[in-house]
Write an enzyme that holds these catalytic residues in place. Structure first.
Site, mmCIF file in Angstrom:
data_model
loop_
_atom_site.group_PDB
_atom_site.id
_atom_site.type_symbol
_atom_site.label_atom_id
_atom_site.label_comp_id
_atom_site.label_asym_id
_atom_site.label_seq_id
_atom_site.Cartn_x
_atom_site.Cartn_y
_atom_site.Cartn_z
ATOM 1 C CB THR A 1 -7.998 -5.585 -0.771
ATOM 2 O OG1 THR A 1 -7.190 -5.208 -1.880
ATOM 3 C CG2 THR A 1 -8.608 -6.954 -1.046
ATOM 4 C CE LYS B 1 2.355 -2.420 -4.368
ATOM 5 N NZ LYS B 1 2.061 -2.033 -2.977
ATOM 6 N N GLY C 1 -4.548 -4.271 -3.800
ATOM 7 C CA GLY C 1 -5.524 -3.222 -4.112
ATOM 8 C C GLY C 1 -4.714 -2.005 -4.512
ATOM 9 C CG HIS C 2 -1.946 -2.135 -7.012
ATOM 10 N ND1 HIS C 2 -1.080 -2.760 -7.859
ATOM 11 C CD2 HIS C 2 -1.686 -2.656 -5.776
ATOM 12 C CE1 HIS C 2 -0.326 -3.603 -7.175
ATOM 13 N NE2 HIS C 2 -0.680 -3.562 -5.908
ATOM 14 C CG ASP D 1 -1.886 -1.177 1.201
ATOM 15 O OD1 ASP D 1 -2.254 -1.642 0.103
ATOM 16 O OD2 ASP D 1 -2.231 -1.656 2.302
ATOM 17 C CD GLN E 1 0.674 -8.900 -2.616
ATOM 18 O OE1 GLN E 1 1.339 -9.550 -3.398
ATOM 19 N NE2 GLN E 1 -0.583 -8.619 -2.842
HETATM 20 P P1 GDP Z 1 -0.754 0.352 -3.510
HETATM 21 O O1 GDP Z 1 -1.330 -0.933 -3.031
HETATM 22 O O2 GDP Z 1 0.719 0.442 -3.254
HETATM 23 O O3 GDP Z 1 -1.089 0.655 -4.946
HETATM 24 O O4 GDP Z 1 -1.419 1.504 -2.634
HETATM 25 P P2 GDP Z 1 -2.977 1.643 -2.278
HETATM 26 O O5 GDP Z 1 -3.704 2.099 -3.471
HETATM 27 O O6 GDP Z 1 -3.477 0.423 -1.592
HETATM 28 O O7 GDP Z 1 -2.931 2.749 -1.153
HETATM 29 C C1 GDP Z 1 -2.379 4.005 -1.385
HETATM 30 C C2 GDP Z 1 -3.452 5.086 -1.104
HETATM 31 O O8 GDP Z 1 -2.838 6.352 -1.030
HETATM 32 C C3 GDP Z 1 -4.489 5.195 -2.201
HETATM 33 O O9 GDP Z 1 -5.704 5.559 -1.623
HETATM 34 C C4 GDP Z 1 -3.934 6.323 -3.073
HETATM 35 O O10 GDP Z 1 -4.954 7.006 -3.794
HETATM 36 C C5 GDP Z 1 -3.346 7.221 -2.038
HETATM 37 N N1 GDP Z 1 -2.169 8.003 -2.464
HETATM 38 C C6 GDP Z 1 -1.172 7.663 -3.306
HETATM 39 N N2 GDP Z 1 -0.225 8.596 -3.306
HETATM 40 C C7 GDP Z 1 -0.616 9.557 -2.438
HETATM 41 C C8 GDP Z 1 -0.030 10.778 -1.962
HETATM 42 O O11 GDP Z 1 1.071 11.174 -2.348
HETATM 43 N N3 GDP Z 1 -0.751 11.486 -1.028
HETATM 44 C C9 GDP Z 1 -1.955 11.082 -0.577
HETATM 45 N N4 GDP Z 1 -2.575 11.831 0.333
HETATM 46 N N5 GDP Z 1 -2.537 9.948 -1.003
HETATM 47 C C10 GDP Z 1 -1.861 9.185 -1.903
HETATM 48 P P1 IMO Z 2 -0.914 -4.194 -2.219
HETATM 49 O O1 IMO Z 2 -0.460 -4.774 -3.543
HETATM 50 C C1 IMO Z 2 -1.011 -4.569 2.118
HETATM 51 C C2 IMO Z 2 -0.981 -8.634 3.740
HETATM 52 C C3 IMO Z 2 -2.247 -9.026 4.479
HETATM 53 C C4 IMO Z 2 -1.665 -9.997 5.499
HETATM 54 C C5 IMO Z 2 -0.568 -10.702 4.698
HETATM 55 C C6 IMO Z 2 -1.007 -12.044 4.115
HETATM 56 O O2 IMO Z 2 -2.202 -3.462 -2.291
HETATM 57 O O3 IMO Z 2 0.188 -3.422 -1.588
HETATM 58 P P2 IMO Z 2 -2.588 -12.722 2.087
HETATM 59 O O4 IMO Z 2 -4.021 -12.421 1.813
HETATM 60 O O5 IMO Z 2 -1.636 -12.238 1.028
HETATM 61 O O6 IMO Z 2 -2.359 -14.160 2.429
HETATM 62 O O7 IMO Z 2 -2.241 -11.899 3.433
HETATM 63 O O8 IMO Z 2 -0.221 -9.822 3.639
HETATM 64 N N1 IMO Z 2 -1.207 -8.136 2.362
HETATM 65 C C7 IMO Z 2 -1.169 -6.847 2.028
HETATM 66 N N2 IMO Z 2 -1.018 -5.747 2.780
HETATM 67 N N3 IMO Z 2 -1.119 -4.455 0.788
HETATM 68 C C8 IMO Z 2 -1.242 -5.554 0.002
HETATM 69 O O9 IMO Z 2 -1.232 -5.508 -1.341
HETATM 70 C C9 IMO Z 2 -1.322 -6.818 0.632
HETATM 71 N N4 IMO Z 2 -1.473 -8.084 0.180
HETATM 72 C C10 IMO Z 2 -1.391 -8.876 1.248
HETATM 73 O O10 IMO Z 2 -2.853 -7.919 5.083
HETATM 74 O O11 IMO Z 2 -1.035 -9.281 6.522
HETATM 75 MG MG MG Z 3 -2.888 -1.598 -1.810
#
Ligand code: GDP
Ligand code: IMO
Ligand code: MG
Length: 424
Positions: A300, A15, A39-40, A12, A224
């Site tokens: 997610t 990415k 969850g991207h 999270d 991840q």
């Molecule tokens: P990922 O799994 O690495 O793709 O990240 P996620 O999408 O799960 O979580 C990142 C969250 O931060 C999302 O809600 C993005 O919209 C938000 N986000 C990304 N970059 C920034 C930033 O620079 N500032 C803020 N406030 N939010 C951001």
């Molecule tokens: P993105 O790509 C954050 C964590 C789960 C749990 C561990 C194992 O959005 O960054 P699993 O379901 O993979 O067996 O869970 O890994 N986890 C993540 N945490 N971002 C993710 O993906 C994750 N994918 C799995 O919360 O701790």
């Molecule tokens: Mg994510």
């Protein structure tokens, strides 16, 4: 130019946003590991896309998207993802290639994930319950695995599913007292997955190598984070694939030598969802401030994310094992309003200071973070577009972290939108 984007913390990191931005310069974006546990998020104007299996290049209508062999695909989630984009007039037809060798997540995987977590009670891993561990276990176990190519021969698949579901029913019934599942129902679902997804299936290894030979530019999208890597993360509190950049070659059949640049993504602080050691966690007002301001709730599962200070020991480790060239730091805006910021620069374990991250949960649980304290800033950063327009304390924060992790921070996020990004 080929590049690979990976998370350097516990997932999270942002990415999705970084891949969406870098995809503008690329022909092809490839997901190579993990599954619908990811969850991207990509935010474009008022639209917010949460991508679980489709690569984050999907929103760009001319970008080719590949789901390579290392991914485990839940066909329901993937079909929904394709339909959701279609509702926004974004078609994946002719530009999505799914490896015939990806393993398929079926109902019994999700059920096993859920039953096991429930039975573990307070010792649970805190998985996303997306069936990831059980599906990868079947992949490694081989005998009961189902791959995307198996959807091509439905007669054979029907017979195989009968054997597999019989086995799963015996095991899940004996261990957890689970109600038996119906092989025919699972088969009927597979038939509909075949209708929907077979047109996208390809030999993605051949496709990628042909593309590389013809000079196409490829972006490999990690899922991840490096500290959730099955072999190199905080086992057992990890995911079931090699989620650091070390998983990229095996996950798509392209050697790391053909990647020109590895980009690591971090947040300006740390977060983690699920259980496991987290030396800089702040279970206090500071943690809550970051959670509220950064909207730190899982993309997610919606779970509140655990929040803490930036950990340069953990990130330096991820940089080192991942051969990271440069870093994108997201969420700098979220730290505004904190009087002081802390940066973890070492761990104290059994009275001794250590700067190399111990990927051993017992040792990590004993680690206390050694911090350096730096001044914060109050200004809202969400409109800043130039590094030198950032408050001096924010500039110094970035420069100090660069020193500690030994890599340049070339992209800075000041908000979720594409435009809220500073390039240096
Ligand atoms: P990922 O799994 O690495 O793709 O990240 P996620 O999408 O799960 O979580 C990142 C969250 O931060 C999302 O809600 C993005 O919209 C938000 N986000 C990304 N970059 C920034 C930033 O620079 N500032 C803020 N406030 N939010 C951001
Ligand atoms: P993105 O790509 C954050 C964590 C789960 C749990 C561990 C194992 O959005 O960054 P699993 O379901 O993979 O067996 O869970 O890994 N986890 C993540 N945490 N971002 C993710 O993906 C994750 N994918 C799995 O919360 O701790
Ligand atoms: Mg994510």
């Amino acid at each position: 130019m080929n590049s690979c984007v990976v998370g350097l913390q516990w997932g999270d990191e942002g990415k999705g946003k970084v891949v969406d931005i870098l995809a503008e310069q690329c022909d092809i974006v490839v997901r190579y590991s993990g599954g619908a546990n990811a969850g991207h998020t990509v935010v474009i104007g008022d639209d917010r896309f949460a991508l679980h299996l489709l690569p984050s290049g999907s929103i760009r209508p001319d970008t080719i998207c590949v789901i390579a062999n290392g991914v485990v695909v839940d066909p329901d989630v993937l079909s929904n993802g394709i339909d959701k984009l279609a509702e926004k007039d974004i078609s994946m037809d002719g530009r999505l290639f799914i490896s015939e060798n990806v393993h398929v997540v079926l109902d019994y995987h999700k059920k096993e994930d859920q039953l096991r977590e429930k039975a573990l009670g307070k010792n649970k891993l805190g998985t996303t319950i997306r069936g990831i561990g059980p599906c990868y276990a079947d992949k490694v176990g081989r005998s009961y695995a189902v791959r995307m190519a198996d959807l091509r021969d439905l007669k054979k698949l029907k017979a195989r599913l009968k054997t597999i579901v019989e086995y799963k029913n015996k095991v899940l019934g004996a261990v957890y007292g689970a109600e038996p599942m119906n092989a025919d129902e699972i088969f009927e679902k597979c038939k509909s997955y075949a209708d929907k997804l077979l047109p996208f299936i390809a030999d993605t290894t051949e496709y990628l190598h042909t593309a590389i030979t013809s000079g196409k530019s490829i972006l490999f999208e990690g899922a991840q984070g490096s500290l959730l890597d099955l072999d190199h993360g905080t086992f057992p509190f990890v995911t079931s694939s090699n989620s650091s950049s070390l998983g990229m070659p095996a996950g798509c059949g392209v050697p790391a030598r053909l990647v020109d640049k590895f980009v690591g993504v971090v947040k300006a602080y740390s977060t983690r969802v699920g259980a496991g050691p987290f030396p800089t966690e702040q279970e206090n007002e500071t943690g809550q401030y970051i959670r509220d301001k950064g909207n730190e709730y899982g993309t997610t599962t919606g779970r509140p994310r655990r929040c803490g200070w930036f950990d340069s020991v953990a990130v330096s480790y991820a940089v080192t094992i991942g051969a990271i060239d440069s870093v994108a730091m997201m969420h700098l805006d979220t730290l505004a309003g904190l009087k002081e910021l802390k940066i973890c620069m070492a761990y104290k374990i059994n009275g001794r200071e250590k700067t190399f991250f111990p990927a051993n949960t017992e040792k990590l649980l004993q680690a206390s973070a050694v911090y350096e304290t730096v001044p914060g800033w109050d200004e809202d950063l969400s409109e800043v577009t130039d590094f030198y327009d950032l408050p001096v304390n924010a500039q110094d924060y970035i420069c100090r972290i660069e020193e500690l992790i030994g890599r340049p921070i070339t992209v800075i996020g000041v908000g979720p939108k594409r435009s809220q990004t500073i390039f240096r």
